[in-house]
Scaffold this motif. Structure first.
Motif, PDB file in Angstrom:
ATOM      1  N   PHE A 221      78.284 -39.740  15.336  1.00 54.37           N
ATOM      2  CA  PHE A 221      78.115 -40.984  16.074  1.00 54.37           C
ATOM      3  C   PHE A 221      78.658 -40.780  17.485  1.00 54.37           C
ATOM      4  CE2 PHE A 221      78.788 -42.145  11.620  1.00 54.37           C
ATOM      5  CZ  PHE A 221      77.715 -42.992  11.371  1.00 54.37           C
ATOM      6  N   ASP A 222      77.799 -40.955  18.484  1.00 56.58           N
ATOM      7  CA  ASP A 222      78.229 -40.940  19.882  1.00 56.58           C
ATOM      8  C   ASP A 222      78.116 -42.365  20.404  1.00 56.58           C
ATOM      9  OD1 ASP A 222      78.726 -38.044  20.534  1.00 56.58           O
ATOM     10  OD2 ASP A 222      76.669 -37.885  19.815  1.00 56.58           O
ATOM     11  N   VAL A 223      79.273 -42.986  20.640  1.00 58.48           N
ATOM     12  CA  VAL A 223      79.322 -44.402  21.001  1.00 58.48           C
ATOM     13  C   VAL A 223      79.522 -44.523  22.508  1.00 58.48           C
ATOM     14  CG1 VAL A 223      80.446 -46.604  20.534  1.00 58.48           C
ATOM     15  CG2 VAL A 223      80.386 -44.839  18.752  1.00 58.48           C
ATOM     16  N   HIS A 224      78.593 -45.222  23.179  1.00 58.14           N
ATOM     17  CA  HIS A 224      78.634 -45.382  24.633  1.00 58.14           C
ATOM     18  C   HIS A 224      78.759 -46.874  24.962  1.00 58.14           C
ATOM     19  CE1 HIS A 224      77.061 -41.221  25.204  1.00 58.14           C
ATOM     20  NE2 HIS A 224      76.428 -41.491  24.075  1.00 58.14           N
ATOM     21  N   VAL A 233      72.943 -41.624  16.857  1.00 55.53           N
ATOM     22  CA  VAL A 233      73.250 -41.184  15.496  1.00 55.53           C
ATOM     23  C   VAL A 233      72.434 -39.935  15.165  1.00 55.53           C
ATOM     24  CG1 VAL A 233      73.330 -41.841  13.058  1.00 55.53           C
ATOM     25  CG2 VAL A 233      73.641 -43.586  14.831  1.00 55.53           C
ATOM     26  N   ARG A 234      73.105 -38.931  14.644  1.00 58.18           N
ATOM     27  CA  ARG A 234      72.430 -37.765  14.048  1.00 58.18           C
ATOM     28  C   ARG A 234      72.937 -37.646  12.620  1.00 58.18           C
ATOM     29  NH1 ARG A 234      73.525 -32.387  16.912  1.00 58.18           N
ATOM     30  NH2 ARG A 234      72.040 -31.666  15.325  1.00 58.18           N
ATOM     31  N   THR A 235      72.029 -37.470  11.700  1.00 61.24           N
ATOM     32  CA  THR A 235      72.436 -37.336  10.305  1.00 61.24           C
ATOM     33  C   THR A 235      71.636 -36.241   9.630  1.00 61.24           C
ATOM     34  OG1 THR A 235      72.634 -38.468   8.177  1.00 61.24           O
ATOM     35  CG2 THR A 235      70.807 -39.138   9.565  1.00 61.24           C
ATOM     36  N   ARG A 236      72.303 -35.517   8.735  1.00 62.86           N
ATOM     37  CA  ARG A 236      71.652 -34.506   7.908  1.00 62.86           C
ATOM     38  C   ARG A 236      71.944 -34.858   6.454  1.00 62.86           C
ATOM     39  NH1 ARG A 236      73.145 -28.937  10.068  1.00 62.86           N
ATOM     40  NH2 ARG A 236      72.332 -29.970  11.925  1.00 62.86           N
ATOM     41  N   VAL A 339      66.751 -50.181  16.895  1.00 58.29           N
ATOM     42  CA  VAL A 339      66.788 -48.782  16.493  1.00 58.29           C
ATOM     43  C   VAL A 339      65.587 -48.061  17.089  1.00 58.29           C
ATOM     44  CG1 VAL A 339      66.726 -47.171  14.545  1.00 58.29           C
ATOM     45  CG2 VAL A 339      67.946 -49.361  14.324  1.00 58.29           C
ATOM     46  N   GLU A 340      65.838 -46.968  17.821  1.00 60.58           N
ATOM     47  CA  GLU A 340      64.770 -46.152  18.402  1.00 60.58           C
ATOM     48  C   GLU A 340      64.851 -44.727  17.853  1.00 60.58           C
ATOM     49  OE1 GLU A 340      64.000 -47.162  22.861  1.00 60.58           O
ATOM     50  OE2 GLU A 340      66.151 -47.388  22.506  1.00 60.58           O
ATOM     51  N   PRO A 341      63.824 -44.266  17.150  1.00 61.67           N
ATOM     52  CA  PRO A 341      63.829 -42.888  16.656  1.00 61.67           C
ATOM     53  C   PRO A 341      63.861 -41.885  17.798  1.00 61.67           C
ATOM     54  CG  PRO A 341      62.111 -44.199  15.590  1.00 61.67           C
ATOM     55  CD  PRO A 341      62.622 -45.005  16.745  1.00 61.67           C
ATOM     56  N   LYS A 342      64.530 -40.769  17.557  1.00 57.74           N
ATOM     57  CA  LYS A 342      64.509 -39.640  18.491  1.00 57.74           C
ATOM     58  C   LYS A 342      63.819 -38.476  17.803  1.00 57.74           C
ATOM     59  CE  LYS A 342      68.663 -40.602  21.211  1.00 57.74           C
ATOM     60  NZ  LYS A 342      69.959 -40.035  21.665  1.00 57.74           N
ATOM     61  N   GLY A 343      63.012 -37.753  18.534  1.00 56.65           N
ATOM     62  CA  GLY A 343      62.266 -36.674  17.919  1.00 56.65           C
ATOM     63  C   GLY A 343      61.127 -37.221  17.082  1.00 56.65           C
ATOM     64  N   LYS A 344      60.534 -36.377  16.275  1.00 58.13           N
ATOM     65  CA  LYS A 344      59.369 -36.747  15.477  1.00 58.13           C
ATOM     66  C   LYS A 344      59.785 -37.196  14.094  1.00 58.13           C
ATOM     67  CE  LYS A 344      54.822 -35.097  13.986  1.00 58.13           C
ATOM     68  NZ  LYS A 344      53.876 -33.952  13.980  1.00 58.13           N
ATOM     69  N   LEU A 381      67.449 -32.936   5.223  1.00 59.24           N
ATOM     70  CA  LEU A 381      66.590 -33.673   6.151  1.00 59.24           C
ATOM     71  C   LEU A 381      67.446 -34.211   7.281  1.00 59.24           C
ATOM     72  CD1 LEU A 381      64.418 -35.714   3.645  1.00 59.24           C
ATOM     73  CD2 LEU A 381      63.585 -33.932   5.170  1.00 59.24           C
ATOM     74  N   GLU A 382      66.959 -34.052   8.506  1.00 62.56           N
ATOM     75  CA  GLU A 382      67.733 -34.513   9.657  1.00 62.56           C
ATOM     76  C   GLU A 382      66.980 -35.619  10.383  1.00 62.56           C
ATOM     77  OE1 GLU A 382      69.805 -32.697  13.703  1.00 62.56           O
ATOM     78  OE2 GLU A 382      69.766 -31.515  11.846  1.00 62.56           O
ATOM     79  N   PHE A 383      67.724 -36.652  10.749  1.00 59.73           N
ATOM     80  CA  PHE A 383      67.172 -37.769  11.503  1.00 59.73           C
ATOM     81  C   PHE A 383      68.088 -38.051  12.684  1.00 59.73           C
ATOM     82  CE2 PHE A 383      65.867 -38.424   7.093  1.00 59.73           C
ATOM     83  CZ  PHE A 383      64.496 -38.612   7.227  1.00 59.73           C
TER      84      PHE A 383
END
Length: 503
Positions: A221-224, A233-236, A339-344, A381-383
Motif C-alpha cells: 500500500f502506497d498512501v499519498h 495497491v499491489r497484491t499477489r 478504484v482504477e485498474p493499473k495494467g491489463k 495472480l497479481e493485481f
C-alpha cells in the motif's frame, strides 16, 4: 520511569522477542512467505484471552492509546502511528514491524502504551495479548499543526482512509472471498510492515501478509495525501481448493438505510436520508453506468460483465446537508471511493451485493470486481490498482444521474411513477433538451405511455418522467430490473441508469 514506545523500539534493539534483522521488505519478500503458507493447512488465528473477548463495546472504547506513545511521535516525520488494543470484536492479533531499506524491527505489545480507564481490564493481573489488533496512521490532513486520522487498518482485511475535510464512512478491504456464496470467508492481515518515511515525505508505504481459508496474499500500500487521498495497491494472491473462483478484487463496503428513492417514514427516522454511499458508478469499455442503491429486504445481487474495466466505485453523490440534517454523522462529508485498474485486467464482472437492514450500524452494501478465472497459476495472480478517496465524482462529460424518486402515480393507486433527474452538462444546450430521447427498459414492468423528458429550471437538470404498472401476484415474486439513458441522435449522452425496484 515511563518509557516511550518509540524510544523502546529504537534503543533496545535485540533485547526483545522481536529483534532487529537485516532485511529489505518488498512485495516479493512478503509474496515468498505467502506462497510458502499456501502449501500448508490454513492457520487459525490465535485465541485471545477470554477476558478481552468478553469486553463490551463501551468497555473496549475505554481502552485508549496514549498519543505520546505513537511511533515517530518525537521524530522529524509528518506521520505518526498509533496502535489498537485487541478485545471485544477485534480478536485478530497482528505482528507489526517497522522497516527501512536495510532493517526490520518487530514492535512488541506494550501495555504501558494504553490508558485502561474504566474498561475493567487489568493488564497487570490478566494474561496480556501478544500483539496489537491494528494501527491508526495520523497525518496533518487539514492543518499543519494537527495530526488527523489518515488511514486505519482494523479487523480482518478492512481498512478505511480519509481525505481533507472527510468524515469516516465506507470501508475498503484487501480481499473478499465467497461474498455471495453460502458462507463468506473473511481473510485477515496477519503481519503488517510499516516503512519509516523520510522527514518531508507526504506518502507512506506499508506491506501486509494476508491469510484465509483458501487464499494467501502479499500486499503493498502506497498512501499519498494530496487533499484527496490516493492509495496505490499491489497484491499477489495464491489459492488453494478452488479459491480463485470465490475471489473479489478491490472490495468496497458501505451502508445504505434510506434515501430519496425510499419510503423513509417506514423507518420512523427524523432524518430525510441515511447512507454512506448512494450509488455505484462503473466505467467499462466506453460507457458509464450508475446503479442507485436501495435497501431491499433479503439479498440482492446485480452483475455487470465487463470486457475492459476502466474504473468502479461506491459514491456519495448527494453532498447537500439539507438532505441529511444530521449534525453528528455528517453524511454529506462521507468520502466516495473510486478504484482504477493499473495494467491489463482480464475480463470479469462487477458485482453489487446488498441486503436489507433497519440500522445504520450495519454495512449492507458491497461492491467488487470478480475476474473470470478458470485456474490460478502456481506463481500467483497479481493485481494493481489505485483507490481515490474524494468528495468529487470521477470526471466525464456525460449527464450524471443525480436523483431517483419512486412513488404511487397521482390519482392512480395501481400504477407507479418513476422520476430520474440528470445533471445538464455543458455539452447539452438548453435548446437541445427537447430534441433528446430516452432509451428506457422497464424489464418485466408494463409502461403506461412513453417516458417524458422535461427541463427542471430550478436545479438546471434534465428530468425523465415515466409511469408503469405491474400485474397480479407476479409483482411480488422478485425485484424488477430497469435501465434508462438519455440519447441524442441515437448516441448516449448520459450515464446509464440501472435500478432495482420492488413493489
Amino acid at each position: 520511569m515511563k518509557v516511550h514506545l518509540t524510544l523502546l523500539v529504537i534503543c533496545t534493539l535485540g533485547t526483545l522477542s522481536g529483534q532487529q534483522e537485516r532485511k529489505h521488505i518488498t512485495l516479493d519478500t512478503v509474496a515468498e512467505e505467502a506462497q510458502a503458507l499456501i502449501q500448508q493447512a490454513p492457520r487459525e488465528p490465535e485465541e485471545l484471552p477470554e477476558n478481552l473477548k468478553a469486553l463490551s463495546y463501551d468497555q473496549y472504547r475505554d481502552i485508549r492509546f496514549r498519543p505520546s506513545e505513537a511511533l515517530w511521535w518525537n521524530a522529524d516525520s509528518r506521520f505518526r502511528v498509533e496502535f489498537f488494543h485487541p478485545g471485544h470484536l477485534f480478536n485478530n492479533q497482528i505482528n507489526i514491524y517497522e522497516t527501512s531499506n536495510t532493517h526490520v524491527q518487530e514492535i512488541p505489545f506494550m501495555k504501558e502504551a494504553f490508558d485502561y480507564g474504566n474498561s475493567g481490564y487489568d493488564p497487570g493481573f490478566f494474561k496480556k495479548p501478544k500483539g496489537y489488533s491494528g494501527i491508526r496512521v495520523k497525518y496533518p490532513l487539514n492543518n499543519e499543526e494537527i495530526y488527523d486520522e489518515l488511514i486505519v487498518f482494523l479487523g480482518a482485511s478492512y481498512f478505511r482512509a480519509l481525505g481533507a475535510g472527510h468524515h469516516f464512512g465506507l470501508s475498503l478491504r484487501g480481499l473478499s472471498m465467497n461474498t455471495i456464496g453460502a458462507e463468506e470467508d473473511f481473510p485477515r492481515f496477519t503481519k503488517l510492515w510499516i516503512r519509516k518515511p523520510k522527514p518531508k515525505d507526504k506518502h507512506l508505504t506499508l506491506f501486509a501478509l494476508l491469510e484465509g481459508k483458501k487464499v494467501t496474499g502479499a500486499y503493498q500500500f502506497d498512501v499519498h495525501s494530496k487533499g484527496v487521498t490516493e492509495i496505490d495497491v499491489r497484491t499477489r494472491l495464491f489459492f488453494r481448493d478452488g479459491g480463485e473462483a470465490e475471489v473479489g478484487i478491490a472490495p468496497l463496503t458501505s451502508m445504505f438505510v434510506h434515501g430519496e428513492n425510499t419510503n423513509a417514514p417506514a423507518f420512523h427516522d427524523w432524518r430525510p436520508e441515511v447512507h454512506d454511499s448512494d450509488g455505484m458508478l462503473v466505467h467499462a469499455n466506453s460507457e458509464w453506468d450508475w446503479f442507485p442503491i436501495e435497501n431491499l429486504p433479503g439479498q440482492t445481487i446485480r452483475r455487470m460483465p465487463t470486457a475492459k474495466l476502466r474504473g468502479f466505485g461506491l459514491l456519495q453523490r448527494d453532498r447537500d446537508f439539507r438532505n441529511y440534517k444530521d449534525l453528528e454523522a455528517h453524511y454529506q462529508l462521507r468520502p466516495s471511493a473510486w478504484v482504477e485498474p493499473k495494467g491489463k485486467w482480464s475480463p470479469g464482472e462487477i458485482i453489487l451485493y446488498t441486503f436489507g437492514t433497519d440500522t445504520e450500524a450495519t454495512d449492507n452494501v458491497t461492491a467488487f470486481w470478480k475476474p473470470d478465472l478458470q485456474e490460478a497459476p502456481t506463481e500467483g495472480l497479481e493485481f494493481s490498482y489505485r483507490i481515490t478517496l474524494q468528495t468529487k465524482d470521477p470526471a466525464h462529460t456525460f449527464a450524471k444521474v443525480m436523483e431517483t424518486r419512486v412513488g404511487q402515480r397521482t390519482l392512480d393507486g395501481h400504477s407507479t411513477t418513476l422520476i430520474i433527474e440528470f445533471s445538464r452538462p455543458e455539452s447539452i444546450a438548453l435548446d437541445e433538451i427537447e430534441s433528446l430521447s430516452v432509451g428506457f427498459d422497464y424489464g418485466r414492468a408494463e409502461p403506461i405511455e412513453a417516458p417524458i423528458i422535461q427541463y427542471s429550471q430550478p436545479e438546471d437538470r434534465i428530468r425523465v418522467f415515466a409511469n408503469f404498472k405491474t400485474s397480479g401476484a407476479s409483482a411480488q415474486d422478485r425485484p424488477y430490473q430497469m435501465s434508462a439513458q438519455l440519447l441524442r441522435e441515437g448516441h448516449q449522452v448520459s450515464e446509464r441508469w440501472n435500478y432495482t425496484w420492488k413493489p
